[in-house]
Scaffold this motif. Structure first.
Motif, PDB file in Angstrom:
ATOM      1  N   ALA A  21     -48.938 -50.485 -25.075  1.00  0.00           N
ATOM      2  CA  ALA A  21     -49.732 -51.665 -24.733  1.00  0.00           C
ATOM      3  C   ALA A  21     -48.917 -52.946 -24.876  1.00  0.00           C
ATOM      4  O   ALA A  21     -48.099 -53.097 -25.771  1.00  0.00           O
ATOM      5  CB  ALA A  21     -50.951 -51.737 -25.638  1.00  0.00           C
ATOM      6  N   GLY A  22     -49.150 -53.861 -23.940  1.00  0.00           N
ATOM      7  CA  GLY A  22     -48.527 -55.171 -24.000  1.00  0.00           C
ATOM      8  C   GLY A  22     -47.286 -55.312 -23.152  1.00  0.00           C
ATOM      9  O   GLY A  22     -46.845 -56.431 -22.886  1.00  0.00           O
ATOM     10  N   SER A  55     -45.047 -50.924 -28.783  1.00  0.00           N
ATOM     11  CA  SER A  55     -46.178 -51.706 -28.289  1.00  0.00           C
ATOM     12  C   SER A  55     -46.071 -53.128 -28.820  1.00  0.00           C
ATOM     13  O   SER A  55     -45.370 -53.391 -29.800  1.00  0.00           O
ATOM     14  CB  SER A  55     -47.510 -51.075 -28.709  1.00  0.00           C
ATOM     15  N   VAL A  56     -46.774 -54.029 -28.145  1.00  0.00           N
ATOM     16  CA  VAL A  56     -46.794 -55.421 -28.575  1.00  0.00           C
ATOM     17  C   VAL A  56     -48.243 -55.911 -28.563  1.00  0.00           C
ATOM     18  O   VAL A  56     -49.005 -55.592 -27.653  1.00  0.00           O
ATOM     19  CB  VAL A  56     -45.875 -56.315 -27.706  1.00  0.00           C
ATOM     20  N   GLN A  57     -48.602 -56.627 -29.591  1.00  0.00           N
ATOM     21  CA  GLN A  57     -49.936 -57.226 -29.697  1.00  0.00           C
ATOM     22  C   GLN A  57     -49.793 -58.740 -29.641  1.00  0.00           C
ATOM     23  O   GLN A  57     -48.770 -59.291 -30.015  1.00  0.00           O
ATOM     24  CB  GLN A  57     -50.612 -56.828 -31.011  1.00  0.00           C
ATOM     25  N   ASN A  58     -50.847 -59.401 -29.208  1.00  0.00           N
ATOM     26  CA  ASN A  58     -50.869 -60.868 -29.099  1.00  0.00           C
ATOM     27  C   ASN A  58     -49.751 -61.373 -28.204  1.00  0.00           C
ATOM     28  O   ASN A  58     -49.062 -62.342 -28.530  1.00  0.00           O
ATOM     29  CB  ASN A  58     -50.783 -61.529 -30.479  1.00  0.00           C
ATOM     30  N   GLN A  64     -46.189 -62.918 -31.867  1.00  0.00           N
ATOM     31  CA  GLN A  64     -46.315 -61.619 -31.226  1.00  0.00           C
ATOM     32  C   GLN A  64     -45.940 -60.548 -32.244  1.00  0.00           C
ATOM     33  O   GLN A  64     -45.025 -60.740 -33.037  1.00  0.00           O
ATOM     34  CB  GLN A  64     -45.379 -61.521 -30.030  1.00  0.00           C
ATOM     35  N   ARG A  65     -46.635 -59.437 -32.202  1.00  0.00           N
ATOM     36  CA  ARG A  65     -46.358 -58.351 -33.140  1.00  0.00           C
ATOM     37  C   ARG A  65     -45.877 -57.132 -32.369  1.00  0.00           C
ATOM     38  O   ARG A  65     -46.597 -56.567 -31.561  1.00  0.00           O
ATOM     39  CB  ARG A  65     -47.607 -57.999 -33.927  1.00  0.00           C
ATOM     40  N   VAL A  66     -44.626 -56.734 -32.643  1.00  0.00           N
ATOM     41  CA  VAL A  66     -44.048 -55.541 -32.027  1.00  0.00           C
ATOM     42  C   VAL A  66     -44.148 -54.407 -33.045  1.00  0.00           C
ATOM     43  O   VAL A  66     -43.811 -54.576 -34.214  1.00  0.00           O
ATOM     44  CB  VAL A  66     -42.581 -55.771 -31.623  1.00  0.00           C
ATOM     45  N   THR A  67     -44.627 -53.254 -32.575  1.00  0.00           N
ATOM     46  CA  THR A  67     -44.765 -52.079 -33.425  1.00  0.00           C
ATOM     47  C   THR A  67     -43.942 -50.939 -32.844  1.00  0.00           C
ATOM     48  O   THR A  67     -44.056 -50.634 -31.653  1.00  0.00           O
ATOM     49  CB  THR A  67     -46.241 -51.646 -33.521  1.00  0.00           C
ATOM     50  N   ALA A  82     -42.814 -56.026 -36.645  1.00  0.00           N
ATOM     51  CA  ALA A  82     -42.169 -57.335 -36.782  1.00  0.00           C
ATOM     52  C   ALA A  82     -42.952 -58.358 -35.966  1.00  0.00           C
ATOM     53  O   ALA A  82     -43.473 -58.049 -34.891  1.00  0.00           O
ATOM     54  CB  ALA A  82     -40.729 -57.280 -36.304  1.00  0.00           C
ATOM     55  N   ASP A  83     -43.033 -59.582 -36.496  1.00  0.00           N
ATOM     56  CA  ASP A  83     -43.719 -60.693 -35.833  1.00  0.00           C
ATOM     57  C   ASP A  83     -42.709 -61.780 -35.506  1.00  0.00           C
ATOM     58  O   ASP A  83     -41.891 -62.128 -36.356  1.00  0.00           O
ATOM     59  CB  ASP A  83     -44.784 -61.304 -36.752  1.00  0.00           C
ATOM     60  N   ASP A  84     -42.786 -62.312 -34.282  1.00  0.00           N
ATOM     61  CA  ASP A  84     -41.945 -63.440 -33.897  1.00  0.00           C
ATOM     62  C   ASP A  84     -42.447 -64.005 -32.579  1.00  0.00           C
ATOM     63  O   ASP A  84     -43.058 -63.295 -31.786  1.00  0.00           O
ATOM     64  CB  ASP A  84     -40.485 -63.005 -33.754  1.00  0.00           C
ATOM     65  N   MET A  85     -42.169 -65.283 -32.360  1.00  0.00           N
ATOM     66  CA  MET A  85     -42.534 -65.914 -31.092  1.00  0.00           C
ATOM     67  C   MET A  85     -41.717 -65.339 -29.942  1.00  0.00           C
ATOM     68  O   MET A  85     -42.219 -65.162 -28.842  1.00  0.00           O
ATOM     69  CB  MET A  85     -42.301 -67.429 -31.164  1.00  0.00           C
TER      70      MET A  85
END
Length: 138
Positions: A21-22, A55-58, A64-67, A82-85
């Motif tokens: 997703a994303g 996947s990436v959320q937001n 943005q959160r990459v999983t 990990a979260d980053d713009m």
């Protein structure tokens, strides 16, 4: 040829990576390029049993959160987040966290299954332990 020298084991298989997703289809080459350095770290497992889900959320939001969810034979799933713009930076941070967790798993398991590593101690660095009361002749 050993496992570490086998070039097929050091590359991340296209079939092993599942874009979730994303992401859109045209981003697959970019994601594969960023995750390509995972190959040597995942190479110690059978390639048919390795699965990495990205996947990436937001998406497009401030954080943005990459999983990265990795399934490996004989292990519980390993998840790195990990979260980053910047999407590329978040992807790389998640990849580094996954590598850290894989190396931790390796260090937890390897000495238990390698008799030579297990026998080497601070007192006996060569791995040769003498029975009590015997003398070593040099």
């Amino acid at each position: 040829m050993s496992k570490t020298e086998d070039p097929q084991r050091n590359t991340l298989s296209e079939k092993a990576v599942h874009i979730g997703a994303g992401f859109v289809a045209k981003e697959r080459p970019h994601v594969m390029a960023e995750l390509s350095t995972l190959g040597p770290h995942l190479g110690r497992w059978d390639p048919s049993g390795v699965r990495v889900e990205v996947s990436v959320q937001n998406r497009g939001a401030k954080e943005q959160r990459v999983t990265l969810r990795t399934t490996l034979p004989g292990l519980n799933p390993v998840v790195a987040v990990a979260d980053d713009m910047d999407l590329t930076r978040a992807l790389n941070d998640a990849k580094r966290e996954l590598i850290r967790q894989l190396e931790h798993q390796k260090s937890m398991r390897e000495p238990m299954h390698n008799r030579r590593l297990r026998d080497k101690t601070i007192r006996h660095p060569s791995g040769t332990v003498q029975a009590e009361g015997t003398q070593r002749l040099s």
